[in-house]
Each structure stands twice: as structure tokens, then as C-alpha cells.
Enzyme design. Structure first.
Site, PDB file in Angstrom:
ATOM      1  N   GLY A 211       0.776  -1.242   0.000  1.00 41.97           N
ATOM      2  CA  GLY A 211       0.000   0.000   0.000  1.00 41.97           C
ATOM      3  C   GLY A 211       0.802   1.284   0.000  1.00 41.97           C
ATOM      4  O   GLY A 211       0.328   2.316  -0.474  1.00 41.97           O
TER       5      GLY A 211
ATOM      6  N   ASP B 220       0.599   3.412   4.312  1.00 41.05           N
ATOM      7  CA  ASP B 220      -0.472   4.235   3.755  1.00 41.05           C
ATOM      8  C   ASP B 220      -1.542   4.554   4.789  1.00 41.05           C
ATOM      9  O   ASP B 220      -1.996   5.679   4.899  1.00 41.05           O
ATOM     10  CB  ASP B 220      -1.098   3.569   2.513  1.00 41.05           C
ATOM     11  CG  ASP B 220      -1.488   2.119   2.762  1.00 41.05           C
ATOM     12  OD1 ASP B 220      -1.209   1.592   3.862  1.00 41.05           O
ATOM     13  OD2 ASP B 220      -2.075   1.497   1.860  1.00 41.05           O
TER      14      ASP B 220
ATOM     15  N   ASP C 175      -5.238   1.716  10.554  1.00 37.36           N
ATOM     16  CA  ASP C 175      -6.669   1.420  10.714  1.00 37.36           C
ATOM     17  C   ASP C 175      -6.862   0.783  12.088  1.00 37.36           C
ATOM     18  O   ASP C 175      -6.912   1.492  13.099  1.00 37.36           O
ATOM     19  CB  ASP C 175      -7.110   0.514   9.555  1.00 37.36           C
ATOM     20  CG  ASP C 175      -8.609   0.300   9.494  1.00 37.36           C
ATOM     21  OD1 ASP C 175      -9.249   0.224  10.551  1.00 37.36           O
ATOM     22  OD2 ASP C 175      -9.170   0.167   8.391  1.00 37.36           O
ATOM     23  N   THR C 176      -6.910  -0.543  12.205  1.00 38.82           N
ATOM     24  CA  THR C 176      -6.959  -1.142  13.548  1.00 38.82           C
ATOM     25  C   THR C 176      -5.627  -0.942  14.265  1.00 38.82           C
ATOM     26  O   THR C 176      -5.559  -0.999  15.491  1.00 38.82           O
ATOM     27  CB  THR C 176      -7.239  -2.659  13.475  1.00 38.82           C
ATOM     28  OG1 THR C 176      -6.143  -3.303  12.817  1.00 38.82           O
ATOM     29  CG2 THR C 176      -8.533  -2.946  12.751  1.00 38.82           C
ATOM     30  N   GLY C 177      -4.558  -0.762  13.480  1.00 35.18           N
ATOM     31  CA  GLY C 177      -3.225  -0.556  14.056  1.00 35.18           C
ATOM     32  C   GLY C 177      -2.407  -1.831  14.206  1.00 35.18           C
ATOM     33  O   GLY C 177      -1.224  -1.769  14.543  1.00 35.18           O
TER      34      GLY C 177
ATOM     35  N   THR D 156      -1.139  -3.869  12.022  1.00 34.40           N
ATOM     36  CA  THR D 156       0.011  -4.010  11.115  1.00 34.40           C
ATOM     37  C   THR D 156       1.223  -3.258  11.677  1.00 34.40           C
ATOM     38  O   THR D 156       2.295  -3.839  11.873  1.00 34.40           O
ATOM     39  CB  THR D 156      -0.346  -3.481   9.708  1.00 34.40           C
ATOM     40  OG1 THR D 156      -1.439  -4.242   9.201  1.00 34.40           O
ATOM     41  CG2 THR D 156       0.854  -3.600   8.766  1.00 34.40           C
ATOM     42  N   LEU D 157       1.058  -1.961  11.959  1.00 33.60           N
ATOM     43  CA  LEU D 157       2.220  -1.185  12.425  1.00 33.60           C
ATOM     44  C   LEU D 157       2.664  -1.621  13.819  1.00 33.60           C
ATOM     45  O   LEU D 157       3.858  -1.576  14.137  1.00 33.60           O
ATOM     46  CB  LEU D 157       1.895   0.302  12.412  1.00 33.60           C
ATOM     47  CG  LEU D 157       2.393   1.053  11.178  1.00 33.60           C
ATOM     48  CD1 LEU D 157       2.023   2.520  11.251  1.00 33.60           C
ATOM     49  CD2 LEU D 157       3.909   0.903  11.004  1.00 33.60           C
TER      50      LEU D 157
ATOM     51  N   LYS E  75      -7.482   6.213  10.450  1.00 34.83           N
ATOM     52  CA  LYS E  75      -8.936   6.085  10.420  1.00 34.83           C
ATOM     53  C   LYS E  75      -9.502   6.299  11.835  1.00 34.83           C
ATOM     54  O   LYS E  75      -9.090   5.626  12.783  1.00 34.83           O
ATOM     55  CB  LYS E  75      -9.312   4.708   9.879  1.00 34.83           C
ATOM     56  CG  LYS E  75     -10.632   4.695   9.175  1.00 34.83           C
ATOM     57  CD  LYS E  75     -11.010   3.311   8.727  1.00 34.83           C
ATOM     58  CE  LYS E  75     -10.505   2.973   7.350  1.00 34.83           C
ATOM     59  NZ  LYS E  75     -11.077   1.695   6.864  1.00 34.83           N
TER      60      LYS E  75
ATOM     61  N   ARG F 188      -5.267   0.663  -6.884  1.00 32.88           N
ATOM     62  CA  ARG F 188      -4.073   1.282  -6.280  1.00 32.88           C
ATOM     63  C   ARG F 188      -3.581   2.454  -7.125  1.00 32.88           C
ATOM     64  O   ARG F 188      -2.909   3.351  -6.635  1.00 32.88           O
ATOM     65  CB  ARG F 188      -2.943   0.258  -6.155  1.00 32.88           C
ATOM     66  CG  ARG F 188      -3.189  -0.842  -5.137  1.00 32.88           C
ATOM     67  CD  ARG F 188      -1.883  -1.555  -4.834  1.00 32.88           C
ATOM     68  NE  ARG F 188      -2.073  -2.884  -4.259  1.00 32.88           N
ATOM     69  CZ  ARG F 188      -2.219  -3.137  -2.952  1.00 32.88           C
ATOM     70  NH1 ARG F 188      -2.209  -2.150  -2.094  1.00 32.88           N
ATOM     71  NH2 ARG F 188      -2.364  -4.370  -2.522  1.00 32.88           N
TER      72      ARG F 188
HETATM   73  O1  LIG Z   1      -4.056  -0.896  10.737  1.00 34.80           O
HETATM   74  P1  LIG Z   1      -4.459  -2.175  10.090  1.00 34.80           P
HETATM   75  O2  LIG Z   1      -5.884  -2.571  10.386  1.00 34.80           O
HETATM   76  O3  LIG Z   1      -3.482  -3.294  10.342  1.00 34.80           O
HETATM   77  O4  LIG Z   1      -4.496  -1.917   8.510  1.00 34.80           O
HETATM   78  C1  LIG Z   1      -3.477  -1.224   7.852  1.00 34.80           C
HETATM   79  C2  LIG Z   1      -2.811  -2.081   6.821  1.00 34.80           C
HETATM   80  O5  LIG Z   1      -3.775  -2.617   5.895  1.00 34.80           O
HETATM   81  C3  LIG Z   1      -3.295  -2.435   4.567  1.00 34.80           C
HETATM   82  O6  LIG Z   1      -2.433  -3.477   4.195  1.00 34.80           O
HETATM   83  P2  LIG Z   1      -2.929  -4.871   3.589  1.00 34.80           P
HETATM   84  O7  LIG Z   1      -2.792  -5.920   4.630  1.00 34.80           O
HETATM   85  O8  LIG Z   1      -4.270  -4.717   2.953  1.00 34.80           O
HETATM   86  O9  LIG Z   1      -1.829  -5.155   2.479  1.00 34.80           O
HETATM   87  P3  LIG Z   1      -1.450  -4.238   1.208  1.00 34.80           P
HETATM   88  O10 LIG Z   1      -0.548  -3.146   1.724  1.00 34.80           O
HETATM   89  O11 LIG Z   1      -0.751  -5.171   0.294  1.00 34.80           O
HETATM   90  O12 LIG Z   1      -2.738  -3.691   0.618  1.00 34.80           O
HETATM   91  C4  LIG Z   1      -2.525  -1.145   4.644  1.00 34.80           C
HETATM   92  O13 LIG Z   1      -1.588  -1.035   3.594  1.00 34.80           O
HETATM   93  C5  LIG Z   1      -1.858  -1.218   6.001  1.00 34.80           C
HETATM   94  O14 LIG Z   1      -0.585  -1.818   5.952  1.00 34.80           O
HETATM   95  N1  LIG Z   2      -7.616  -0.285   0.805  1.00 33.66           N
HETATM   96  C1  LIG Z   2      -7.716  -0.225   2.123  1.00 33.66           C
HETATM   97  N2  LIG Z   2      -6.939  -0.997   2.888  1.00 33.66           N
HETATM   98  C2  LIG Z   2      -7.092  -0.905   4.221  1.00 33.66           C
HETATM   99  N3  LIG Z   2      -6.457  -1.557   5.199  1.00 33.66           N
HETATM  100  C3  LIG Z   2      -6.962  -1.132   6.352  1.00 33.66           C
HETATM  101  N4  LIG Z   2      -7.923  -0.209   6.147  1.00 33.66           N
HETATM  102  C4  LIG Z   2      -8.016  -0.056   4.812  1.00 33.66           C
HETATM  103  C5  LIG Z   2      -8.846   0.768   3.990  1.00 33.66           C
HETATM  104  O1  LIG Z   2      -9.689   1.564   4.408  1.00 33.66           O
HETATM  105  N5  LIG Z   2      -8.632   0.627   2.657  1.00 33.66           N
END
Ligand SMILES: O=P(O)(O)OC[C@H]1O[C@H](OP(=O)(O)OP(=O)(O)O)[C@H](O)[C@@H]1O
Ligand SMILES: Nc1nc2[nH]cnc2c(=O)[nH]1
Length: 174
Positions: free
Chosen positions: A38, A92, A95-97, A99-100, A123, A157
């Protein structure tokens, strides 16, 4: 699909993000780690606005299918050596946090001097972790967004703007 941030707004937000990062790190060499996939568009735009000596690496995470979060996978095989470096993770969206939060814990084990993160979007009201990024360009409403690097089932994207998906954009059973 409804536009949330147009190209000019995105550019202004990235400019402000870069200003804050430049002000914080000054002339210190910085290692940027872009979280794929992303962050590719944000990363490409942001690094060209940074003024310090900069190295750029990547790692890859994946957890969303359609608009739903599943198990998180992290692939750090392509990451640069970051021991004793100032490191800034770029993503990018926060969201829930999860990943980071998980990536930060993993990357910290590689021994950076400092470790912070910058995101384009945060978000509102969705976070499920204590962790917060140090640099945020935009707070956005709780909507599933696409464009400027963000996908829905691997599409969109490439949109130069950020849009909210509407019910009519969703695939059946996605
Ligand atoms: O805060 P979170 O709820 O964890 O969401 C955030 C993550 O979700 C998306 O990645 P995704 O797993 O969709 O992979 P991508 O980057 O390949 O789209 C985005 O790029 C963030 O890395
Ligand atoms: N494309 C996309 N990826 C996400 N990953 C977590 N939240 C989002 C969102 O709102 N859009």
C-alpha cells in the site's frame, strides 16, 4: 465511489508530512522502510521531499481480503540492514493498528538507534492497539478507502486520488 481527498489535497498532505519529518530529523541520515504494497505511492512521493541523506528499504505485509482483516503475514526478507540506524516506517493507512504495531515490534529486534512511523491516513475510532504513529498526514472517517496505493481486492491502487467505496462498488461475497 466518492472522492475523499483529491490530488491537490494529497500533495499538500504529503508536503506537510515531509516538512514534519525534515524538521524532526534535520541532517541525520535516515533509513526509510516502506511497508508494501500500500505505501508504494506515498513512499515514492514522500522520499523525494526529504532533505536528509536517505536509504530506502521495503518489507511486505498482508492481512486484508476485500474489506475484511484476516491473519497478518510479514515478509522482512528484503529489508535493509538497520542496526544502529535512525529508522522511519512508512505506511499508507493506520486502521486497527495491528500491522504497524506488529511490524514495529519485529523491526525493533534488528537494533535500530530509533524507530518511528509515518502514515498518510489514520482512520478515526478504529484502533485496537496502544501504538500510534508519530507522523500522520490526514485523519479520515471510518470508511473503506481506495486509491493512492490502497486497494480493494488488488484493484484501484493506481487512482491518483483517494476515494471511499460505496455499496455498489463491493463485489458479491467479498
Ligand atoms: O491498521 P491495520 O488494520 O493493520 O491496517 C493497515 C494495513 O492494511 C493495509 O495493508 P494490507 O494488509 O491490505 O496489504 P497491502 O498493503 O498489500 O494492501 C494497509 O496497507 C496497512 O498496511
Ligand atoms: N484499501 C484499504 N486498505 C485498508 N487496510 C486497512 N484499512 C483499509 C482501507 O480503508 N482501505
Amino acid at each position: 465511489m466518492k472522492t475523499l481527498l483529491d490530488e491537490n489535497q494529497l500533495n499538500d498532505g504529503v508536503e506537510k508530512l515531509a516538512d514534519a519529518i525534515n524538521a524532526h530529523y534535520g541532517d541525520k541520515p535516515l533509513t526509510i522502510i516502506c511497508i508494501l504494497t500500500g505505501s508504494i505511492v506515498l513512499g515514492a512521493d514522500l522520499i523525494r521531499k526529504l532533505r536528509m541523506p536517505t536509504r530506502v528499504g521495503v518489507l511486505q505485509t498482508s492481512s486484508y481480503e476485500g474489506t475484511e482483516r484476516g491473519d497478518l503475514t510479514i515478509n522482512a526478507e528484503m529489508m535493509l540492514d538497520i542496526k544502529d540506524r535512525e529508522v522511519l516506517l512508512i505506511d499508507d493507512i493506520f486502521d486497527t493498528g495491528h500491522t504497524l504495531d506488529k511490524v514495529t515490534a519485529l523491526v525493533a529486534d534488528y537494533g535500530p538507534t530509533s524507530l518511528q512511523s509515518a502514515v498518510l491516513l489514520c482512520k478515526t475510532g478504529r484502533q485496537e492497539v496502544e501504538y500510534r504513529p508519530e507522523f500522520i498526514a490526514f485523519d479520515i472517517p471510518d470508511e473503506f478507502v481506495v486509491g493512492y496505493g490502497l486497494d480493494y481486492n488488488d484493484e484501484y491502487r493506481n487512482l491518483p486520488y483517494l476515494a471511499c467505496l460505496e455499496d455498489s462498488d463491493l463485489e458479491p461475497n467479498a
